[in-house]
Design a protein around this motif. Sequence first.
Motif, PDB file in Angstrom:
ATOM      1  N   PRO A  55       0.791  -1.230   0.000  1.00 50.95           N
ATOM      2  CA  PRO A  55       0.000   0.000   0.000  1.00 50.95           C
ATOM      3  C   PRO A  55       0.829   1.289   0.000  1.00 50.95           C
ATOM      4  O   PRO A  55       1.849   1.369   0.678  1.00 50.95           O
ATOM      5  N   SER A  56       0.360   2.243  -0.794  1.00 51.62           N
ATOM      6  CA  SER A  56       0.940   3.570  -1.026  1.00 51.62           C
ATOM      7  C   SER A  56       2.090   3.577  -2.028  1.00 51.62           C
ATOM      8  O   SER A  56       2.544   4.648  -2.438  1.00 51.62           O
ATOM      9  N   MET A  57       2.538   2.407  -2.436  1.00 53.67           N
ATOM     10  CA  MET A  57       3.669   2.388  -3.365  1.00 53.67           C
ATOM     11  C   MET A  57       3.260   2.741  -4.788  1.00 53.67           C
ATOM     12  O   MET A  57       2.286   2.207  -5.298  1.00 53.67           O
ATOM     13  N   PRO A  58       4.031   3.645  -5.437  1.00 51.25           N
ATOM     14  CA  PRO A  58       3.790   3.872  -6.853  1.00 51.25           C
ATOM     15  C   PRO A  58       4.641   2.882  -7.667  1.00 51.25           C
ATOM     16  O   PRO A  58       5.822   2.716  -7.385  1.00 51.25           O
ATOM     17  N   VAL A  59       4.031   2.203  -8.615  1.00 50.79           N
ATOM     18  CA  VAL A  59       4.784   1.267  -9.461  1.00 50.79           C
ATOM     19  C   VAL A  59       4.342   1.361 -10.906  1.00 50.79           C
ATOM     20  O   VAL A  59       3.191   1.651 -11.211  1.00 50.79           O
ATOM     21  N   GLU A  60       5.293   1.078 -11.766  1.00 48.39           N
ATOM     22  CA  GLU A  60       4.991   1.009 -13.186  1.00 48.39           C
ATOM     23  C   GLU A  60       4.677  -0.452 -13.473  1.00 48.39           C
ATOM     24  O   GLU A  60       5.419  -1.335 -13.031  1.00 48.39           O
ATOM     25  N   ILE A  61       3.578  -0.709 -14.179  1.00 47.75           N
ATOM     26  CA  ILE A  61       3.255  -2.106 -14.484  1.00 47.75           C
ATOM     27  C   ILE A  61       3.233  -2.350 -15.998  1.00 47.75           C
ATOM     28  O   ILE A  61       2.824  -1.495 -16.771  1.00 47.75           O
ATOM     29  N   LEU A  62       3.670  -3.534 -16.377  1.00 49.90           N
ATOM     30  CA  LEU A  62       3.641  -3.953 -17.781  1.00 49.90           C
ATOM     31  C   LEU A  62       2.735  -5.166 -17.902  1.00 49.90           C
ATOM     32  O   LEU A  62       2.634  -5.963 -16.965  1.00 49.90           O
ATOM     33  N   GLY A  63       2.101  -5.312 -19.045  1.00 52.82           N
ATOM     34  CA  GLY A  63       1.289  -6.503 -19.286  1.00 52.82           C
ATOM     35  C   GLY A  63      -0.181  -6.229 -19.566  1.00 52.82           C
ATOM     36  O   GLY A  63      -0.951  -7.146 -19.777  1.00 52.82           O
ATOM     37  N   LEU A  64      -0.569  -4.942 -19.580  1.00 51.62           N
ATOM     38  CA  LEU A  64      -1.975  -4.630 -19.849  1.00 51.62           C
ATOM     39  C   LEU A  64      -2.280  -4.740 -21.346  1.00 51.62           C
ATOM     40  O   LEU A  64      -1.399  -4.561 -22.180  1.00 51.62           O
ATOM     41  N   SER A  65      -3.552  -5.035 -21.654  1.00 50.35           N
ATOM     42  CA  SER A  65      -3.973  -5.215 -23.043  1.00 50.35           C
ATOM     43  C   SER A  65      -4.047  -3.893 -23.799  1.00 50.35           C
ATOM     44  O   SER A  65      -3.949  -3.847 -25.012  1.00 50.35           O
ATOM     45  N   GLU A  66      -4.283  -2.808 -23.084  1.00 53.55           N
ATOM     46  CA  GLU A  66      -4.365  -1.496 -23.721  1.00 53.55           C
ATOM     47  C   GLU A  66      -3.970  -0.426 -22.700  1.00 53.55           C
ATOM     48  O   GLU A  66      -3.758  -0.746 -21.525  1.00 53.55           O
ATOM     49  N   VAL A  67      -3.899   0.822 -23.158  1.00 48.53           N
ATOM     50  CA  VAL A  67      -3.510   1.909 -22.249  1.00 48.53           C
ATOM     51  C   VAL A  67      -4.745   2.382 -21.476  1.00 48.53           C
ATOM     52  O   VAL A  67      -5.688   2.889 -22.077  1.00 48.53           O
ATOM     53  N   PRO A  68      -4.755   2.223 -20.163  1.00 45.81           N
ATOM     54  CA  PRO A  68      -5.929   2.681 -19.413  1.00 45.81           C
ATOM     55  C   PRO A  68      -5.894   4.197 -19.196  1.00 45.81           C
ATOM     56  O   PRO A  68      -4.837   4.811 -19.331  1.00 45.81           O
ATOM     57  N   ASP A  69      -7.041   4.772 -18.881  1.00 46.27           N
ATOM     58  CA  ASP A  69      -7.090   6.212 -18.597  1.00 46.27           C
ATOM     59  C   ASP A  69      -6.559   6.468 -17.194  1.00 46.27           C
ATOM     60  O   ASP A  69      -6.764   5.653 -16.297  1.00 46.27           O
ATOM     61  N   ALA A  70      -5.927   7.633 -17.037  1.00 40.88           N
ATOM     62  CA  ALA A  70      -5.489   8.030 -15.696  1.00 40.88           C
ATOM     63  C   ALA A  70      -6.753   8.203 -14.848  1.00 40.88           C
ATOM     64  O   ALA A  70      -7.785   8.647 -15.353  1.00 40.88           O
ATOM     65  N   GLY A  71      -6.668   7.801 -13.607  1.00 41.90           N
ATOM     66  CA  GLY A  71      -7.828   7.920 -12.730  1.00 41.90           C
ATOM     67  C   GLY A  71      -8.637   6.643 -12.621  1.00 41.90           C
ATOM     68  O   GLY A  71      -9.462   6.498 -11.727  1.00 41.90           O
ATOM     69  N   GLU A  72      -8.404   5.681 -13.531  1.00 40.56           N
ATOM     70  CA  GLU A  72      -9.137   4.409 -13.469  1.00 40.56           C
ATOM     71  C   GLU A  72      -8.670   3.600 -12.259  1.00 40.56           C
ATOM     72  O   GLU A  72      -7.499   3.621 -11.911  1.00 40.56           O
ATOM     73  N   HIS A  73      -9.603   2.866 -11.691  1.00 34.93           N
ATOM     74  CA  HIS A  73      -9.211   1.967 -10.604  1.00 34.93           C
ATOM     75  C   HIS A  73      -8.616   0.706 -11.205  1.00 34.93           C
ATOM     76  O   HIS A  73      -9.119   0.199 -12.207  1.00 34.93           O
ATOM     77  N   LEU A  74      -7.585   0.211 -10.570  1.00 32.84           N
ATOM     78  CA  LEU A  74      -7.021  -1.056 -11.001  1.00 32.84           C
ATOM     79  C   LEU A  74      -7.260  -2.038  -9.867  1.00 32.84           C
ATOM     80  O   LEU A  74      -7.099  -1.695  -8.703  1.00 32.84           O
TER      81      LEU A  74
END
Length: 459
Positions: free
Chosen positions: A400-419
């Motif tokens: 929790p609270s960590m910012p991370v870059e993730i790879l492996g998504l099918s498309e570019v999500p919008d900023a603000g979307e919940h993951l």
Amino acid sequence: MTKIRVYQLAKKLGMSSKELMTKLHELDVNIESHMNTLEDEVVDLLTELINEEKDSKGKNNSNSKKSNVKDKREEMQTEKNIIHIGKKITVKDLADKIKVNPTQLISQLIALGVMAAINQEIDFDTASIVASEYGYEVKSIQVEEEENEKIEEDLLDFEDDPETLQPRPPIVTVMGHVDHGKTSLLDAIRKTNVTAREAGGITQHIGASTVIVNDKKIVFLDTPGHEAFTSMRARGAQVTDIAVLVVAADDGVMPQTVEAINHAKAANVPIIVAVNKIDKYEANPERVKQELAEHGLLPEEWGGDTIFVPVSALKKQGIDELLEMILLVAEMQELKANPNRKAMGTIIEAKLDKGRGPVATVIVQKGTLNVGDAVIAGTAHGRIRAMIDDKGKRIKKATPSMPVEILGLSEVPDAGEHLYVVENDKKAREIAENRKEKLRTEQLKATQKVSLDALFEQI
Ligand code: GTP
Ligand code: MG
């Protein structure tokens, strides 16, 4: 007396209109369309004949009539191609699903009294009727959709048991008017030099970074000061625990300063004011206090509760005091999260990288995110292939609270979307497909409508 139409009788007898039409032709009954009504005698004859056929099959298998019917039904279920659709579907999509030519499908619809162009939508009932003509059974994906929506709600609203909660670092968003020194201040905090690397000196996205002060972690989000980024900034405030409002002492309160105050207030986030550029000759920190007081930010020495820290990002003055104040405010907030659950976070930025595909920066808010987790973010889904922390290091887990870059998504999500993490790839894809379908339906709904009144009038 009400007459029965071919397709209605077919449905009653558990066969497709086509099959029934063939039977009728065998009996020399001339029928051109399944919308034709049938003479009572023909209906009786047909019913008898078909029941006899079923009976004789049953006898051959020395089964009872009842189990024969059951077998028949099961047989039909497995034989029949089953397709899943939502509340509505376009003619083209349905044609694709049942593998017929759209023009042919349009003719069928006309025969049913439904006028629909290739890109128009027909509803579930109409789709079921026409699809059954081609031997397809249509099932509603609405139930699945509701199920998935429930999963989403559970994941987002799920309140963790207080006993499971553990302290987490504060997420601090640095806000303020363009050029007031947000990035420079973060540089001073990080002791790196991001400003020099940025094109034209304007921050283009929300950068995230973690710093350690007195053995305590603080996560900082930098926000762009340009007007065009207002909505992104609004989102920045949503994951934020504390807002640091940077106001240049030589410039004072400016439009985006006010905007930032409003965002922070709307998100109910405490504000710490960093009065920057105090090294400048023209600096007038007292004027900044005055102007901010007019916007409801009253300094402590004036009887208010807003912390003001005079700083110079350039000369690295007041930085330690600012960090101390951040830790103090964070401590009062008692920020906690359960690290031992499926992760949930927010996308703060995302882009398409030539070599790596869609890359998204996520702030983990609950649980622990792992490499290999199946995730969903908006209509993007996938399995996390790799995670990179704010120092560029590959990591396997993000708490929790960590910012991370993730790879492996099918498309570019919008900023603000919940993951959030779901049980497996299949579920992630399903939720994404449902969301896409929903979006498509909503877009179409806005432009086209097809009335089914004509169909109901005929039945
Ligand atoms: P945007 O990202 O475009 O909104 O700007 P920003 O708020 O991040 O400002 P940035 O850090 O890029 O600084 C803008 C200019 O102000 C740069 O030229 C900095 O060198 C200068 N600056 C920042 N902090 C100070 C300071 O404390 N003193 C002085 N004299 N100049 C500063
Ligand atoms: Mg900046």
